[in-house]
Motif scaffolding. Structure first.
Motif, PDB file in Angstrom:
ATOM      1  N   TYR A  25       0.852  -1.188   0.000  1.00 22.44           N
ATOM      2  CA  TYR A  25       0.000   0.000   0.000  1.00 22.44           C
ATOM      3  C   TYR A  25       0.891   1.242   0.000  1.00 22.44           C
ATOM      4  CZ  TYR A  25      -2.931  -3.780   1.722  1.00 22.44           C
ATOM      5  OH  TYR A  25      -3.565  -4.998   1.860  1.00 22.44           O
ATOM      6  N   SER A  26       0.313   2.389  -0.309  1.00 18.60           N
ATOM      7  CA  SER A  26       1.119   3.610  -0.411  1.00 18.60           C
ATOM      8  C   SER A  26       1.670   4.042   0.941  1.00 18.60           C
ATOM      9  CB  SER A  26       0.297   4.744  -1.038  1.00 18.60           C
ATOM     10  OG  SER A  26      -0.737   5.156  -0.181  1.00 18.60           O
ATOM     11  N   PHE A  31      -3.243  -8.155   7.510  1.00 19.40           N
ATOM     12  CA  PHE A  31      -3.352  -6.799   8.047  1.00 19.40           C
ATOM     13  C   PHE A  31      -3.123  -5.785   6.933  1.00 19.40           C
ATOM     14  CE2 PHE A  31       1.080  -6.072   7.774  1.00 19.40           C
ATOM     15  CZ  PHE A  31       1.395  -4.813   8.269  1.00 19.40           C
ATOM     16  N   SER A  32      -3.606  -4.580   7.170  1.00 18.41           N
ATOM     17  CA  SER A  32      -3.474  -3.509   6.187  1.00 18.41           C
ATOM     18  C   SER A  32      -3.435  -2.174   6.907  1.00 18.41           C
ATOM     19  CB  SER A  32      -4.640  -3.535   5.184  1.00 18.41           C
ATOM     20  OG  SER A  32      -5.879  -3.427   5.865  1.00 18.41           O
ATOM     21  N   HIS A  33      -3.044  -1.131   6.170  1.00 19.21           N
ATOM     22  CA  HIS A  33      -2.937   0.202   6.777  1.00 19.21           C
ATOM     23  C   HIS A  33      -3.196   1.238   5.693  1.00 19.21           C
ATOM     24  CE1 HIS A  33       1.074  -0.508   5.045  1.00 19.21           C
ATOM     25  NE2 HIS A  33       1.093  -1.595   5.794  1.00 19.21           N
ATOM     26  N   PHE A  34      -4.009   2.225   6.032  1.00 22.57           N
ATOM     27  CA  PHE A  34      -4.430   3.209   5.046  1.00 22.57           C
ATOM     28  C   PHE A  34      -4.421   4.612   5.628  1.00 22.57           C
ATOM     29  CE2 PHE A  34      -6.470  -0.772   3.837  1.00 22.57           C
ATOM     30  CZ  PHE A  34      -6.031  -0.899   2.529  1.00 22.57           C
ATOM     31  N   ARG A  35      -4.205   5.568   4.748  1.00 29.00           N
ATOM     32  CA  ARG A  35      -4.295   6.982   5.079  1.00 29.00           C
ATOM     33  C   ARG A  35      -5.772   7.354   5.105  1.00 29.00           C
ATOM     34  NH1 ARG A  35      -1.998   8.178   0.822  1.00 29.00           N
ATOM     35  NH2 ARG A  35       0.076   7.643   1.593  1.00 29.00           N
ATOM     36  N   ARG A  36      -6.174   8.084   6.112  1.00 25.15           N
ATOM     37  CA  ARG A  36      -7.587   8.447   6.233  1.00 25.15           C
ATOM     38  C   ARG A  36      -7.947   9.491   5.184  1.00 25.15           C
ATOM     39  NH1 ARG A  36      -8.244   9.463  12.132  1.00 25.15           N
ATOM     40  NH2 ARG A  36      -7.446   7.317  12.190  1.00 25.15           N
ATOM     41  N   GLN A  37      -9.135   9.397   4.666  1.00 24.83           N
ATOM     42  CA  GLN A  37      -9.602  10.335   3.652  1.00 24.83           C
ATOM     43  C   GLN A  37     -10.110  11.621   4.314  1.00 24.83           C
ATOM     44  OE1 GLN A  37      -9.246   9.804   0.504  1.00 24.83           O
ATOM     45  NE2 GLN A  37      -8.982   7.599   0.326  1.00 24.83           N
ATOM     46  N   GLY A  38      -9.769  12.764   3.717  1.00 27.54           N
ATOM     47  CA  GLY A  38     -10.355  14.023   4.157  1.00 27.54           C
ATOM     48  C   GLY A  38      -9.583  14.765   5.224  1.00 27.54           C
ATOM     49  N   ARG A  39      -9.079  14.033   6.218  1.00 25.73           N
ATOM     50  CA  ARG A  39      -8.353  14.694   7.301  1.00 25.73           C
ATOM     51  C   ARG A  39      -7.157  13.828   7.693  1.00 25.73           C
ATOM     52  NH1 ARG A  39     -12.431  11.837   9.535  1.00 25.73           N
ATOM     53  NH2 ARG A  39     -12.102  10.792  11.540  1.00 25.73           N
ATOM     54  N   PRO A  40      -6.086  14.439   8.230  1.00 24.91           N
ATOM     55  CA  PRO A  40      -4.901  13.652   8.577  1.00 24.91           C
ATOM     56  C   PRO A  40      -5.223  12.545   9.571  1.00 24.91           C
ATOM     57  CG  PRO A  40      -4.375  15.994   8.569  1.00 24.91           C
ATOM     58  CD  PRO A  40      -5.872  15.886   8.428  1.00 24.91           C
ATOM     59  N   TYR A  64      -4.597   7.866  10.223  1.00 25.88           N
ATOM     60  CA  TYR A  64      -4.282   6.556   9.670  1.00 25.88           C
ATOM     61  C   TYR A  64      -5.105   5.477  10.374  1.00 25.88           C
ATOM     62  CZ  TYR A  64      -0.381   9.216   7.837  1.00 25.88           C
ATOM     63  OH  TYR A  64       0.363  10.168   7.191  1.00 25.88           O
ATOM     64  N   ASP A  65      -5.419   4.419   9.628  1.00 26.53           N
ATOM     65  CA  ASP A  65      -6.128   3.272  10.177  1.00 26.53           C
ATOM     66  C   ASP A  65      -5.319   2.010   9.905  1.00 26.53           C
ATOM     67  OD1 ASP A  65      -8.968   4.075  11.157  1.00 26.53           O
ATOM     68  OD2 ASP A  65      -8.734   5.161   9.269  1.00 26.53           O
ATOM     69  N   ILE A  66      -5.173   1.178  10.927  1.00 29.85           N
ATOM     70  CA  ILE A  66      -4.467  -0.099  10.830  1.00 29.85           C
ATOM     71  C   ILE A  66      -5.466  -1.196  11.153  1.00 29.85           C
ATOM     72  CG2 ILE A  66      -2.602  -1.530  11.748  1.00 29.85           C
ATOM     73  CD1 ILE A  66      -1.165   1.092  12.524  1.00 29.85           C
ATOM     74  N   TYR A  67      -5.524  -2.210  10.297  1.00 28.26           N
ATOM     75  CA  TYR A  67      -6.502  -3.283  10.458  1.00 28.26           C
ATOM     76  C   TYR A  67      -5.793  -4.633  10.618  1.00 28.26           C
ATOM     77  CZ  TYR A  67      -9.762   0.160   8.526  1.00 28.26           C
ATOM     78  OH  TYR A  67     -10.501   1.295   8.295  1.00 28.26           O
ATOM     79  N   PHE A  68      -6.130  -5.349  11.687  1.00 25.11           N
ATOM     80  CA  PHE A  68      -5.722  -6.740  11.869  1.00 25.11           C
ATOM     81  C   PHE A  68      -6.972  -7.605  11.737  1.00 25.11           C
ATOM     82  CE2 PHE A  68      -2.614  -4.305  14.307  1.00 25.11           C
ATOM     83  CZ  PHE A  68      -1.415  -4.864  13.914  1.00 25.11           C
ATOM     84  N   HIS A  69      -6.842  -8.739  11.052  1.00 23.91           N
ATOM     85  CA  HIS A  69      -7.979  -9.621  10.823  1.00 23.91           C
ATOM     86  C   HIS A  69      -7.742 -10.976  11.476  1.00 23.91           C
ATOM     87  CE1 HIS A  69      -9.760  -6.751   8.046  1.00 23.91           C
ATOM     88  NE2 HIS A  69      -8.551  -6.582   7.534  1.00 23.91           N
ATOM     89  N   ILE A 128      -7.514  -3.927  -0.603  1.00 23.60           N
ATOM     90  CA  ILE A 128      -7.275  -2.867  -1.580  1.00 23.60           C
ATOM     91  C   ILE A 128      -8.554  -2.105  -1.866  1.00 23.60           C
ATOM     92  CG2 ILE A 128      -6.681  -2.404  -3.998  1.00 23.60           C
ATOM     93  CD1 ILE A 128      -4.711  -4.775  -3.806  1.00 23.60           C
ATOM     94  N   ARG A 129      -9.666  -2.806  -1.901  1.00 24.81           N
ATOM     95  CA  ARG A 129     -10.945  -2.173  -2.222  1.00 24.81           C
ATOM     96  C   ARG A 129     -11.399  -1.189  -1.137  1.00 24.81           C
ATOM     97  NH1 ARG A 129     -13.538  -4.147  -6.679  1.00 24.81           N
ATOM     98  NH2 ARG A 129     -12.768  -6.128  -7.546  1.00 24.81           N
ATOM     99  N   ARG A 130     -10.784  -1.233   0.035  1.00 21.46           N
ATOM    100  CA  ARG A 130     -11.067  -0.211   1.057  1.00 21.46           C
ATOM    101  C   ARG A 130     -10.668   1.175   0.549  1.00 21.46           C
ATOM    102  NH1 ARG A 130     -11.755  -1.874   6.472  1.00 21.46           N
ATOM    103  NH2 ARG A 130     -11.276  -4.068   6.880  1.00 21.46           N
ATOM    104  N   ALA A 131      -9.547   1.229  -0.166  1.00 24.40           N
ATOM    105  CA  ALA A 131      -9.022   2.498  -0.683  1.00 24.40           C
ATOM    106  C   ALA A 131      -8.216   2.180  -1.936  1.00 24.40           C
ATOM    107  CB  ALA A 131      -8.146   3.200   0.356  1.00 24.40           C
ATOM    108  N   PRO A 132      -8.894   1.956  -3.068  1.00 25.85           N
ATOM    109  CA  PRO A 132      -8.197   1.484  -4.279  1.00 25.85           C
ATOM    110  C   PRO A 132      -7.058   2.372  -4.742  1.00 25.85           C
ATOM    111  CG  PRO A 132     -10.572   1.296  -4.532  1.00 25.85           C
ATOM    112  CD  PRO A 132     -10.333   2.083  -3.268  1.00 25.85           C
ATOM    113  N   ASP A 133      -7.136   3.663  -4.471  1.00 30.19           N
ATOM    114  CA  ASP A 133      -6.076   4.563  -4.926  1.00 30.19           C
ATOM    115  C   ASP A 133      -4.794   4.408  -4.111  1.00 30.19           C
ATOM    116  OD1 ASP A 133      -7.719   5.673  -2.820  1.00 30.19           O
ATOM    117  OD2 ASP A 133      -6.597   7.545  -3.038  1.00 30.19           O
ATOM    118  N   GLN A 134      -4.885   3.770  -2.925  1.00 28.24           N
ATOM    119  CA  GLN A 134      -3.717   3.695  -2.051  1.00 28.24           C
ATOM    120  C   GLN A 134      -2.931   2.399  -2.225  1.00 28.24           C
ATOM    121  OE1 GLN A 134      -4.092   5.084   2.031  1.00 28.24           O
ATOM    122  NE2 GLN A 134      -5.990   6.154   1.522  1.00 28.24           N
TER     123      GLN A 134
END
Length: 285
Positions: A108-109, A213-222, A224-229, A255-261
């Motif tokens: 991921y980015s 697990f995955s990690h993404f930048r939050r949309q709209g405001r600074p 981050y979210d980290i996900y463990f499954h 990836i489909r959580r945030a396809p651009d990332q």
């Protein structure tokens, strides 16, 4: 990168937008790769929507490039106030089995920054592929050695098994095209992709648990979210193709959580099932 890392996060993201847009305009080869990947993986989108997704992906990865400075030169603990961790109990439960955990990640980015943030909540080792640039590799390795317990080479399977035997958590990613050796062709967004079978072999030999697990930048405001499954049950299942299909499906879901990332600039479908098939990334196809 050190200087940029000292800037406020909103300003870093703004500069990352500019870097990403410049790369989108100027890096024609990488843009072509991203365009092909997006076309293959999201055929349901119109051409305009695919074009917009490619543009957003370059922006997201531009921001990710600047976030490398934060991961390498700043203390990620300063970002825990804007970071949310989801499902940490799944990792803790997996570790209770005492056989170690493969933390199944993706490119991921937020790759390095996400990894650094993870180490604020867990202890982990990491497997890495050395960077082609010696200076970049030295800086990257030094930074990771500060954050992770052990930095293992991509081919250091002995080191990996030692870590798992100690009931360590090891960050591990399988979502790139590593050539034709020890792979099966499993669907990834509906396209047959060369997928390594090593994950099944490692889990079978070590008895470790595999936790996505995955990690993404939050949309709209600074932020981050980290996900463990939950750890994968009945894995490996005895069929390499089914195991690889399962893993690719998990990564696709994230990836489909945030396809651009996602790192769409990588030639994920470079290796074709039939070597005689024309390459997806040839400009003529």
């Amino acid at each position: 990168m050190w200087c940029v890392a000292q800037l406020p996060i909103r300003l870093q993201w703004w500069l990352g937008n500019i870097v990403g847009l410049l790369a989108w305009k100027l890096a024609r080869s990488r843009r072509h790769i991203a365009e092909v990947n997006i076309r293959l993986c999201f055929p349901e989108l119109t051409k305009a929507q695919q074009h917009a997704l490619v543009r957003r992906a370059f922006i997201a990865n531009g921001i990710g490039l600047l976030e490398l400075g934060v991961a390498w030169f700043r203390d990620p603990a300063k970002l825990t106030g804007i970071t949310r961790v989801h499902g940490l109990e799944h990792l803790e439960q997996a570790l209770s089995h005492g056989k170690g955990v493969l933390l199944l990640g993706g490119h991921y980015s937020t790759l390095d920054l996400g990894g650094s943030l993870v180490t604020e909540y867990i202890k982990a080792d990491v497997m890495q592929r050395d960077h082609n640039n010696p200076l970049m590799n030295a800086v990257m390795t030094r930074a990771r050695e500060r954050r992770y317990g052990t930095v293992l080479g991509a081919r250091d399977l002995r080191g990996l098994f030692r870590s798992l035997k100690k009931n360590h958590t090891v960050w591990y990613a399988t979502d790139q095209d590593y050539g034709r050796k020890d792979i099966v062709f499993a669907p990834f967004f509906g396209v047959d992709a060369g997928t390594i079978t090593a994950t099944s072999r490692i889990a079978e030999r070590s008895g470790c648990m595999v936790v996505p697990f995955s990690h993404f930048r939050r949309q709209g405001r600074p932020g981050y979210d980290i996900y463990f499954h939950p750890a994968l049950e009945n894995f490996p299942g005895g069929d390499d193709l089914q195991d690889a299909t399962r893993i690719n499906g998990i990564i696709e879901r994230e990836i489909r959580r945030a396809p651009d990332q996602y790192l769409w600039m990588h030639r994920r479908f470079k290796t074709r099932p039939d070597p005689e098939d024309p390459g997806f990334y040839d400009h003529s196809t």
